[in-house]
Design a protein around this motif. Structure first.
Motif, PDB file in Angstrom:
ATOM      1  N   GLY C  91       0.865  -1.186   0.000  1.00 15.34           N
ATOM      2  CA  GLY C  91       0.000   0.000   0.000  1.00 15.34           C
ATOM      3  C   GLY C  91       0.893   1.225   0.000  1.00 15.34           C
ATOM      4  N   MET C  92       0.399   2.327  -0.585  1.00  8.93           N
ATOM      5  CA  MET C  92       1.266   3.500  -0.658  1.00  8.93           C
ATOM      6  C   MET C  92       0.530   4.773  -0.265  1.00  8.93           C
ATOM      7  N   VAL C  93       1.213   5.611   0.499  1.00  8.27           N
ATOM      8  CA  VAL C  93       0.702   6.923   0.887  1.00  8.27           C
ATOM      9  C   VAL C  93       1.597   7.970   0.238  1.00  8.27           C
ATOM     10  N   PHE C  94       0.957   8.977  -0.389  1.00  9.86           N
ATOM     11  CA  PHE C  94       1.746   9.949  -1.148  1.00  9.86           C
ATOM     12  C   PHE C  94       1.920  11.256  -0.410  1.00  9.86           C
ATOM     13  N   VAL C 174       4.271   1.783   1.995  1.00  8.16           N
ATOM     14  CA  VAL C 174       5.289   2.730   1.561  1.00  8.16           C
ATOM     15  C   VAL C 174       4.717   4.128   1.742  1.00  8.16           C
ATOM     16  N   ALA C 175       5.361   4.944   2.565  1.00  9.20           N
ATOM     17  CA  ALA C 175       4.860   6.298   2.807  1.00  9.20           C
ATOM     18  C   ALA C 175       5.874   7.288   2.231  1.00  9.20           C
ATOM     19  N   ASP C 176       5.455   7.964   1.135  1.00  3.86           N
ATOM     20  CA  ASP C 176       6.373   8.869   0.443  1.00  3.86           C
ATOM     21  C   ASP C 176       6.170  10.293   0.956  1.00  3.86           C
ATOM     22  N   VAL C 205       7.039  -1.060   7.176  1.00  3.48           N
ATOM     23  CA  VAL C 205       6.849   0.311   6.697  1.00  3.48           C
ATOM     24  C   VAL C 205       8.141   0.824   6.073  1.00  3.48           C
ATOM     25  N   LEU C 206       8.011   1.431   4.897  1.00  5.24           N
ATOM     26  CA  LEU C 206       9.134   2.169   4.325  1.00  5.24           C
ATOM     27  C   LEU C 206       8.732   3.639   4.310  1.00  5.24           C
ATOM     28  N   LEU C 207       9.385   4.425   5.166  1.00  2.00           N
ATOM     29  CA  LEU C 207       9.059   5.847   5.278  1.00  2.00           C
ATOM     30  C   LEU C 207      10.097   6.658   4.497  1.00  2.00           C
ATOM     31  N   ILE C 208       9.618   7.372   3.477  1.00  2.00           N
ATOM     32  CA  ILE C 208      10.522   8.209   2.687  1.00  2.00           C
ATOM     33  C   ILE C 208      10.436   9.627   3.234  1.00  2.00           C
TER      34      ILE C 208
END
Lengths: 365, 279, 322, 278
Positions: C91-94, C174-176, C205-208
């Motif tokens: 899942g991705m958060v922009f 994935v949180a960009d 979680v991958l926090l960018i």
């Protein structure tokens, strides 16, 4: 950069329909008020035009053979001896009573003439608009899916060329190729010899349907094919170009990647997300196209010898029939104002952001 | 009396759904020459409106803005010219704050030209070169357009442009928040250096407590159009009195994993307690 | 046990003129199930490109190397397999919560759409959308789900965006840059929200982010990226207590602290390079205060150091000496 | 920063076409043989052959030469129309930007009247009032065309006025005149250049249409619309007399509309990177 007062987080409560109705009324009251103002401006312009025409109005109205006495009598009869402001007010007064003046060619009130020729033009414009939307929207959306390749590249070039073809020339060439050479379609007029239908709406296709006469319907439809195709070619390519550009913008918006990240297919992204976002400017364009279609009808009706508003206007111009010209211009202006109101209503119904902005704005006044 | 003084400023805008929304509800502040005042506020606190009013770009509903004893919103002629010369601004977004159609020379030299400080083109060029050197740019930068520069360099150009007219007060509207982290310190230090070298008064508007604490002598905390707390920086941040200031301090990121994780665990406990008590 | 996500020798090229421009140049990392990893970098570092490549969001990019998610090779997936993976695997958060939502669709429908795509019935999809919105703290979720995005505040929109990312039950979020446009208090709320949701679901979680500060309280492990490469990687405690790369050290020192007074910030000179003008050797060398002659010539490899790894000639030399 | 798009084959073709058409418009009349403008009934309606590539018309004149000579009245008058109303639009929009708000509102309301009507119909009204001629068509279209331009430019200056660099210039105390001429207009006019090209394309169609129905250029003129009007009665026997000038209109309209697209691609990008529309 600066806090904008419009981006207020305190939002109208959309669950309060009673309160929500009032801004809508205000919205349309404002728009109708604006239309009235616009029309008033137009009327003033039209009145000024009658004063600019070289030559003496009374002389023209009395006829070329009239003597000075007759001209003076006509001047008094038409009220042309009154001060300009009085004439202006009388002009408006007459308009309010539906009096657009009398044609010096048909000796009929201009309004009655227009009633006679209007249905044919409306029929043509309506069919053109349907073709226009039915062609432009799907083709642009399907082309967008190809993203610059294949069909997309092809339709882009085709639309650029089609939009640049002069309408009256296309009419003439189609008439020559399909009518004269191939003899597959009727090339002029609007009904075959001996085909009659009752004159209920004045639109022959509709009248034929209503009176249950399929052969008359086919006849009327065949006469519509060339003029409608000519107009639709021009306007749908224009609409296609606008929608294709608008779709490109929508497809480049930041919310497209999140939709893709949901697992949506390209088709879904296009039809469900990009298209609704791309439509509002295109709806606005389609509205202004109606005005342009009425303008183009002048040319197309001239070529295909259809008795419509356009042909009436062209004829009036050729015969220097001032009241008919001004009356037609005003009438078309009024129609365009109504169309603009309709477009506003459609935009308001389809664009939630616009709705919110208008609701907020209504409260402010 | 010297410096820029804002007294009891009120400003409202028409609101959605009728009525008016008060953005500023009686704000007062004062910047003297050589002083650095921080203004902390989140989005919607009214800080942008405050800046616009203080710079005379917008008229307040009530209250006054004075510069050197004259009322800014009624100033004309020499008084207005003095204000327009001695109070300058540096904006947040270095990509939008420089006219893309002007060269760096024109941008930095514009103030010298419009205030007739240096009408000769050659002398203006020399001035621009000196200003560019002062903010750490090469003199040959003047022949290029803003698009040739990075964000940090553009912000230096913006500072040089403001300094060209020898201002006494510099309003900085979030001047580093759009910059890369590794570049922010350069610009902050440049502002600190300019202040001590030129005796500039600085109104430093930011949402970041760290920057204000580093740069400013005193600070005002703006919330919903009111100053909720003000005083010397170390007093305010060392021992915040108002709940809002405390909340801001608590929300500022802490670059210490042990401390940050302890705080996070505490917040989580509080949320679970709240969640448990709800139904 | 195999990690949830494994990225090996990832390269990303973007089309530029006639040719290609490399923006990510050989990135390796992995994320275990339930692990929180932060990817920190400035503009031009390639961090967002890396995040988007995981889901192959941009067709125009050329992606090389290997991305294995839950044992499956992402770069070898067909478009249909990718669609299945997006949303229910990852899942991705922009970045910008306002811009991430379709302004023409009701928020409930936008959340439910993730399920509708997967064949869930209208009523059930809607019920599940309302449930997850309520869980993420949207009050009156049932009625608010009929509202449009512009009727929500920034923090509420981020909740909707998060609901969209989580509703199909992914294993990795994935949180960009999910907090970049937000105020500190909202930023903290959003991070706490991701924190709770990930903890409840055992999500990786991958926090960018470009903000090293917010990483300290959130991540287990930190990856520091500079000009298309990972220059340092390690447990969060080690990154903050004993940063091994001069860039990481500079970054930590250059940020003024809210909780204490600092006398003079030591700035890093220069600016992060754009991918088009990447310096030779170690890309950081023009800005590096402890540059060695070799740094100009050859790019350092990522080598184990302490509990993590670092790509620095000086650190490698010091390690060899000790 | 921004990489300039390469000159593609398609773009180059459009540039060459536009250049050729412009050359025909400027030099066509000088180069055309005398016979282009005098009648030679004996050679009427010759179909296309080696000597007359596009045949001859009802007066025995060479159609190709008439089409080339017609570029001047057709294209130059369209360019004139668009230039005049663009200038009027710029003046009105600039005024609206600097005058008090109520006057700005008033001006913009005024432009709405202009939007309510199809150009062809108003132009027909005007032309009938002034007597049909190319000049009246040009005047009619010039005074009816500006409202859209004025509104477009006003909406752009409205955005430009709140750009930080414009506000910074105000804080610096630059005069209103300098603010408009150095800061606001240079960053607002890109769109107008793009629009100019697209508008020439549309105007050439409308102007041709007006001549075709007899309110524009009058018959002996080689204006393309007038040529088609003249050829209309002979389409079934001498199709080339109508086909050639129509194709010329189409070629010109398409070229200028594609030129507009190219300008949009090239200038649109540069303007956006300048941050004018933030």
């Amino acid at each position: 950069m600066f806090d904008s007062p419009a981006a207020d987080p305190a939002l109208p409560n959309r669950f309060a329909p009673v309160r929500a109705a009032a801004p809508l009324v205000r919205f349309f009251a404002r728009r109708i008020g604006l239309s009235v103002l616009t029309l008033l401006g137009l009327v003033t312009l039209a009145f000024a035009m009658t004063k600019f025409i070289p030559g003496d109005e009374a002389q023209v109205a009395a006829g070329p053979d009239a003597g000075p006495d007759q001209v003076e009598a006509m001047r008094a009869r038409l009220g042309l001896d009154a001060p300009a402001i009085v004439q202006y007010l009388r002009f408006i007064w007459r308009l309010l009573h539906g009096d657009l003046g009398t044609s010096i060619v048909t000796y009929q009130p201009v309004l009655r003439d227009l009633e006679r020729v209007l249905p044919s033009t409306l029929e043509l414009v309506a069919i053109t608009m349907v073709l226009n939307l039915v062609i432009a929207i799907p083709v642009a959306t399907i082309a967008a899916a190809q993203g610059g390749r294949g069909l997309d590249a092809l339709t882009r070039i085709a639309a650029a060329i089609a939009a640049g073809l002069p309408v009256f020339w296309v009419a003439l060439m189609l008439q020559f190729l399909l009518g004269t050479l191939a003899r597959v379609l009727p090339i002029s007029g609007q009904r075959g010899f001996g085909v009659t239908v009752p004159n209920w709406t004045g639109m022959r296709t509709l009248d034929a349907l209503l009176s249950g006469n399929p052969s008359a319907f086919l006849d009327a439809s065949l006469y519509l094919v060339l003029p409608a195709a000519t107009l639709a070619l021009h306007f749908s390519s224009q609409l296609f170009r606008a929608l294709r550009a608008s779709l490109e913008l929508a497809a480049a918006s930041d919310f497209i990647a999140p939709v893709k990240a949901k697992g949506a297919s390209t088709a879904r992204i296009l039809w469900r997300h990009a298209l609704p976002n791309a439509l509002p400017p295109v709806i606005t364009l389609a509205g202004t196209q109606i005005a342009d279609m009425l303008g183009a009808a002048v040319l197309v009706e001239a070529v295909f010898a259809r008795q419509g508003v356009g042909a009436y206007l062209a004829n009036a111009v050729a015969q220097k029939d001032t009241f008919a010209v001004i009356g037609t211009v005003l009438f078309v202006g009024a129609m365009v104002c109504v169309v603009n109101l309709l477009v506003d209503a459609i935009l308001l119904a389809t664009d939630p952001r616009l709705r919110a902005a208008e609701l907020a704005r209504g409260g402010r006044q | 009396m010297t410096g820029l003084a804002v007294t009891d400023l009120c400003k409202s805008y028409p609101a959605a759904g009728g009525g008016r929304r008060e953005v500023l509800k009686g704000v007062s502040l004062r910047i003297d020459k050589g002083e650095c005042v921080g203004l902390i506020g989140e989005s919607g606190s009214g800080k942008s409106t405050l800046i616009r009013c203080a710079l005379g770009l917008e008229k307040p509903d009530s209250g006054r803005v004075d510069y050197e004893g004259s009322f800014v919103h009624e100033a004309t002629g020499p008084d207005l010219l003095l204000f327009r010369r001695e109070v300058q601004i540096v904006f947040q977004d270095p990509f939008a704050s420089l006219n893309p159609r002007m060269t760096v020379e024109e941008l930095v030299g514009e103030g010298l030209l419009v205030h007739r400080i240096e009408p000769s083109r050659a002398r203006r060029r020399a001035c621009v070169a000196e200003l560019l050197g002062r903010v750490g740019l090469e003199a040959d930068a003047m022949h290029r357009y803003p698009r040739a520069f990075s964000g940090g360099q553009r912000q230096r150009i913006a500072i040089a442009r403001a300094l060209a007219v020898s201002p006494r007060i510099l309003v900085c509207d979030e001047p580093v928040s759009a910059l890369d982290v590794s570049v922010q310190a350069q610009v902050i230090n440049l502002l600190a250096d300019m202040r001590s070298a030129l005796g500039l008064g600085i109104l430093f508007v930011a949402h970041d407590i760290g920057v204000v604490r580093y740069l400013c002598d005193s600070v005002l905390v703006l919330a919903e159009g009111r100053v909720v707390e003000e005083g010397p920086t170390e007093t305010v941040f060392g021992d915040p009195q108002h709940d809002y200031t405390r909340a801001l301090m608590a929300a500022a990121p802490v670059p210490d994993p042990a401390e940050a994780k302890a705080r996070r665990a505490l917040r989580r406990q509080q949320r679970e307690a709240a969640r448990g008590s709800e139904p | 046990m195999k990690p949830l996500l494994e990225v090996r020798a990832l390269t990303i090229d973007v089309p530029k003129g006639e040719g290609w421009m490399r923006v990510v140049d050989g990135v390796d990392f992995s994320i275990g199930a339930g692990e929180r990893v932060a990817l920190v970098g400035e503009s031009g570092s390639g961090k967002s490109m890396t995040a988007r490549a995981l889901m192959r969001l941009d067709d125009a990019l050329r992606i090389g190397g290997a991305i294995r998610f839950a044992g499956e090779e992402v770069l070898g997936c067909t478009e249909a397999e990718m669609r299945a993976l997006r949303g229910s695997g990852i899942g991705m958060v922009f970045q910008d919560p306002m811009a991430s939502l379709d302004p023409f669709m009701r928020v409930g429908d936008q959340v439910a759409e993730v399920l509708r795509i997967r064949g869930v019935g209208r009523a059930e999809a809607h019920a599940r959308a309302v449930a997850i919105l309520a869980e993420l703290g949207v009050r009156d979720a049932a009625s608010r789900s009929g509202a449009y995005p512009h009727e929500f505040s920034g923090g509420m929109r981020q909740r909707v965006v998060l609901a969209m990312a989580l509703v199909a039950g992914p294993k990795l979020l994935v949180a960009d840059e999910p907090t970049t446009a937000l105020d500190a208090r909202i930023q903290q709320q959003v991070l706490d929200l991701i924190d709770d949701a990930a903890a409840d679901r055992g999500l990786g979680v991958l926090l960018i982010t470009h903000n090293l500060g917010i990483v300290a309280g959130f991540a287990d492990r930190v990856l520091v990226m500079y000009s298309g490469r990972i220059v340092e990687e390690g447990p969060v405690e080690q990154i903050f207590a004993a940063p091994a790369h001069p860039y990481t050290r500079g970054l930590i020192a250059a940020v003024p602290r809210a909780d204490m007074r600092v006398d003079r910030l030591p700035p890093i000179d220069g600016a992060p390079p754009s991918p088009a003008r990447r310096p030779s050797g170690c890309a950081f060398h023009p800005r590096c205060p402890v540059r060695l002659p070799v740094c100009v010539m050859t790019a350092p490899q990522l080598r184990p150091s302490g509990g993590g790894s670092v790509a620095c000639h000086l650190a490698a030399a010091e390690e060899a000496m000790a | 920063m921004m990489a300039r798009p390469h000159l593609s084959l398609g773009d180059a073709t459009v540039f060459v076409l536009v250049a050729l058409i412009l050359a025909a418009a400027v030099f066509g009349n000088l180069l055309a043989p005398e016979a282009t403008f005098s009648s030679d009934i004996g050679n009427a309606f010759l179909p296309p052959d080696a000597q007359h590539w596009l045949g001859t018309d009802s007066q025995g004149r060479d159609v190709l030469w008439r089409v080339i000579a017609g570029a001047a009245p057709s294209l130059l008058s369209s360019m004139l129309v668009v230039t005049i109303y663009s200038l009027i639009g710029v003046v009105v929009a600039t005024l609206a930007t600097v005058v008090p708000r109520w006057l700005d509102e008033g001006l913009m309301r005024g432009t709405e009247i202009g939007l309510a009507l199809p150009g062809v119909i108003v132009a027909m009204g005007f032309a009938s009032a002034m007597g049909p001629s190319l000049a009246s068509a040009v005047i009619a279209m010039s005074i009816t065309g500006w409202p859209i331009t004025a509104r477009l430019l006003r909406s752009i200056t409205r955005q430009t006025m709140v750009a930080p660099y414009v506000q910074g210039a105000q804080v610096m105390g630059v005069s209103r005149f300098r603010l408009m001429t150095r800061h606001v207009l240079p960053n607002s006019l890109d769109v107008l250049i793009i629009k100019w090209s697209g508008d020439v394309s549309i105007t050439i169609l409308v102007l041709g249409g007006l001549s075709f129905v007899g309110v524009g250029a009058q018959p002996p003129s080689a204006e393309w619309g007038a040529m088609i009007s003249d050829a209309r009665s002979y389409v079934s026997t001498a199709w080339w007399t109508a086909a050639a000038p129509g194709a010329a209109i189409a070629l010109t309209a398409v070229s200028f509309s594609l030129l507009g697209d190219i300008l949009q691609r090239r200038l649109g990008g540069a303007g956006a990177s300048g941050g004018a529309r933030s």
